[in-house]
Design a protein around this motif. Sequence first.
Motif, mmCIF file in Angstrom:
data_model
loop_
_atom_site.group_PDB
_atom_site.id
_atom_site.type_symbol
_atom_site.label_atom_id
_atom_site.label_comp_id
_atom_site.label_asym_id
_atom_site.label_seq_id
_atom_site.Cartn_x
_atom_site.Cartn_y
_atom_site.Cartn_z
ATOM 1 N N THR A 356 28.842 34.084 43.516
ATOM 2 C CA THR A 356 29.797 34.799 42.675
ATOM 3 C C THR A 356 29.049 35.819 41.822
ATOM 4 N N PHE A 357 29.813 36.678 41.147
ATOM 5 C CA PHE A 357 29.234 37.581 40.161
ATOM 6 C C PHE A 357 29.301 36.912 38.794
ATOM 7 N N GLU A 358 28.433 37.348 37.902
ATOM 8 C CA GLU A 358 28.340 36.698 36.596
ATOM 9 C C GLU A 358 29.647 36.789 35.810
ATOM 10 N N ASP A 359 30.347 37.920 35.912
ATOM 11 C CA ASP A 359 31.533 38.144 35.085
ATOM 12 C C ASP A 359 32.832 38.119 35.887
ATOM 13 N N VAL A 360 32.811 37.527 37.087
ATOM 14 C CA VAL A 360 34.006 37.504 37.930
ATOM 15 C C VAL A 360 34.279 36.072 38.369
ATOM 16 N N LYS A 361 35.544 35.677 38.279
ATOM 17 C CA LYS A 361 35.940 34.350 38.744
ATOM 18 C C LYS A 361 36.713 34.490 40.053
ATOM 19 N N LYS A 362 36.235 33.802 41.063
ATOM 20 C CA LYS A 362 36.872 33.877 42.372
ATOM 21 C C LYS A 362 38.019 32.878 42.492
ATOM 22 N N GLY A 363 38.896 33.154 43.466
ATOM 23 C CA GLY A 363 39.933 32.212 43.809
ATOM 24 C C GLY A 363 39.389 31.165 44.764
ATOM 25 N N SER A 364 40.194 30.150 45.034
ATOM 26 C CA SER A 364 39.717 29.043 45.851
ATOM 27 C C SER A 364 39.598 29.407 47.329
ATOM 28 N N SER A 365 40.484 30.263 47.828
ATOM 29 C CA SER A 365 40.429 30.637 49.238
ATOM 30 C C SER A 365 39.595 31.901 49.423
ATOM 31 N N GLY A 366 39.222 32.174 50.668
ATOM 32 C CA GLY A 366 38.348 33.302 50.954
ATOM 33 C C GLY A 366 38.915 34.639 50.538
ATOM 34 N N TYR A 367 38.064 35.508 50.003
ATOM 35 C CA TYR A 367 38.403 36.876 49.629
ATOM 36 C C TYR A 367 39.544 36.942 48.605
ATOM 37 N N SER A 368 39.585 35.974 47.715
ATOM 38 C CA SER A 368 40.576 36.013 46.641
ATOM 39 C C SER A 368 39.867 35.832 45.307
ATOM 40 N N PHE A 369 40.513 36.316 44.250
ATOM 41 C CA PHE A 369 39.964 36.215 42.908
ATOM 42 C C PHE A 369 40.949 35.483 42.009
ATOM 43 N N GLU A 370 40.488 35.164 40.806
ATOM 44 C CA GLU A 370 41.287 34.349 39.894
ATOM 45 C C GLU A 370 42.667 34.962 39.638
ATOM 46 N N ASN A 371 42.731 36.282 39.573
ATOM 47 C CA ASN A 371 44.002 36.952 39.274
ATOM 48 C C ASN A 371 44.737 37.407 40.530
ATOM 49 N N SER A 372 44.329 36.896 41.697
ATOM 50 C CA SER A 372 44.999 37.253 42.953
ATOM 51 C C SER A 372 46.212 36.360 43.188
ATOM 52 N N VAL A 373 47.105 36.847 44.051
ATOM 53 C CA VAL A 373 48.226 36.039 44.536
ATOM 54 C C VAL A 373 48.178 36.088 46.062
ATOM 55 N N PRO A 374 48.882 35.206 46.751
ATOM 56 C CA PRO A 374 48.933 35.306 48.212
ATOM 57 C C PRO A 374 49.408 36.685 48.647
ATOM 58 N N PHE A 375 48.862 37.177 49.756
ATOM 59 C CA PHE A 375 49.157 38.537 50.201
ATOM 60 C C PHE A 375 50.653 38.740 50.434
ATOM 61 N N SER A 376 51.331 37.757 51.002
ATOM 62 C CA SER A 376 52.777 37.880 51.236
ATOM 63 C C SER A 376 53.531 38.016 49.915
ATOM 64 N N GLU A 377 53.073 37.288 48.904
ATOM 65 C CA GLU A 377 53.706 37.391 47.579
ATOM 66 C C GLU A 377 53.430 38.756 46.951
ATOM 67 N N TYR A 378 52.213 39.245 47.136
ATOM 68 C CA TYR A 378 51.852 40.574 46.642
ATOM 69 C C TYR A 378 52.744 41.646 47.262
ATOM 70 N N ILE A 379 52.970 41.554 48.569
ATOM 71 C CA ILE A 379 53.821 42.525 49.268
ATOM 72 C C ILE A 379 55.249 42.471 48.734
ATOM 73 N N ASP A 380 55.750 41.266 48.469
ATOM 74 C CA ASP A 380 57.100 41.136 47.913
ATOM 75 C C ASP A 380 57.215 41.800 46.545
ATOM 76 N N MET A 381 56.113 41.804 45.793
ATOM 77 C CA MET A 381 56.124 42.388 44.446
ATOM 78 C C MET A 381 56.173 43.912 44.453
ATOM 79 N N LEU A 382 55.818 44.531 45.570
ATOM 80 C CA LEU A 382 55.802 45.994 45.625
ATOM 81 C C LEU A 382 57.177 46.573 45.297
#
Length: 408
Positions: A356-382
Motif C-alpha cells: 500500500t501507499f503510506e497515505d492511502v487506504k485500500k479496499g478489500s477487493s482488488g483495485y479498490s480503495f477505501e472510498n470506492s464502491v462496486p463498479f455497478s453501483e458507481y455506474i448507477d450513480m452517474l
Amino acid sequence: MNREIYENRRNGMEDKDKDTENKARNQTESAVDLMQKPEIDADRFFKLFDSSVQGLRQCRLISAAFELGVFKALEVPLSAGALAEKIGCDPALMPHFCEALHSLGLLDRFEEGISEEKENAQIAVKGTGEAEGKEKPGDEPGDRIKNDGAVYFVSELSATYLPGNSPFSQKHYLAERIRNVERWSRLPQIMRQGPDIVEKGPFFGEVVHCMAENARCGLLQETVRVVMENVDFTNVKKFLDLGGGHGLYSIALTSLNENLQAFVFDLPPVTSETRYFIDKYGASRVDIIPGDFFKDDIGSDYDVIFSSFNPGGKVPSLIPKIAGALKPEGVFITRQVPDESMKSSPLMSLDWNLWTFEDVKKGSSGYSFENSVPFSEYIDMLGNHGLEVFRALDMTDGSRIVFAWKVT
C-alpha cells in the motif's frame, strides 16, 4: 460450510486424533492399516501442489534467463557450451537450462549438420513424447538433453516481447512481475508485519511503463477501436484522459483525428513519464495536466472524458467533478474490471493487499480503495449527476467499458 457438516467433521477429526494417540501409545499398529487409503482422494492434493511448484519453476526459469542475459546473447545462435562461456555460467547446467526454455517456446533450436526435414521429425517425436510424459523408445534418461550439436537462438515469441528494442517489449512488465514474486516469497513476514509501504514516485514511474507495454499488445488497439465505434469523433475537439498515465490512448486518438486536442491528467511523478511517451511518438496535440484529481481542478468544456483503470474510477465523489467538466452532450467513458470478476479471484485480492501507499487506504477487493464502491453501483450513480448511460460493453481482457452522455 454448513454448521452441522463442520461439527461432524470436527468430531470425526477429534475421534481420529484419539485413535492415533492410542495407537502411538500402544505401538500396536497392524500391518492391515497399511492398506487403508485416505478418505479424501490424494490426486487433488498432489495436483494442487505440483501445479503450483511447476508455475514457480517456470517463473524462476524465465526471470533467471532475463537476469543472466540469455535472450540478448542468443540473438546470435550459440551452442549451450558457447552460451555458458559467453555469459559466465556452469557449462554442465546450461544444456538443461536451454532445453527448459526451449520447452516453453522461448528458445528455438536446431542441430548442426542435420537436415531440416530430420530436425522437424525429431522435434515432432520429442513433442509427442513430452505430451505423453514418456521417454522416446530406446532413449536412456538424459539422452534428449545432451544435445552436443544443438544450437539455440531466440524464438519468435522471445524476439517479439523480450528485447528492449522491440516495439512490443515487456521488459518493464517482466521486472515488475519478478518483484511481485519476491514479495510473495516474503508472505509469512508480510502477514505478521503488515503490507509493504511503497513510495508513490518510484512506483508510478515504473508502473506507467508496465501499463504502456501491456497496452501496446492489443489492449490499446481494441480500446481505441471500441471508443471510435461508439462515439462520433467528427465534432470532438477537446479530450481528457483522466488518470491517463502513459497517455497512449490520447496519442493514438489524436493520430486518428487531426482536429483533436487531448490532455492527460495525472500525478506529477506520472506526467513526467507521460512526457516521455508524447515526445517518443511526436504527439504535438497531446498535453499534460499535473495534479491530484481528488483535490485539484481538472479543467472544463471537454467533449469527451476518458478513464481507463483509473484508481478513482469507482469513487463516487469524483462524479460531480467529471460531469461539471463536460460540455452539454459530452461523453464520459469509463473502463474498470467488474467486481464479480475480482471477487472470483481471492489470490488477486490478497496480492492487491500485500502492499500500500503510506497515505492511502485500500479496499478489500482488488483495485479498490477505501472510498470506492462496486463498479455497478458507481455506474448507477452517474444518472444522479446528469450522465445517462447509453452503452456498456465487455472487453476481451475481462474489463467493462461504459459510455454515458451528459444530458442537457
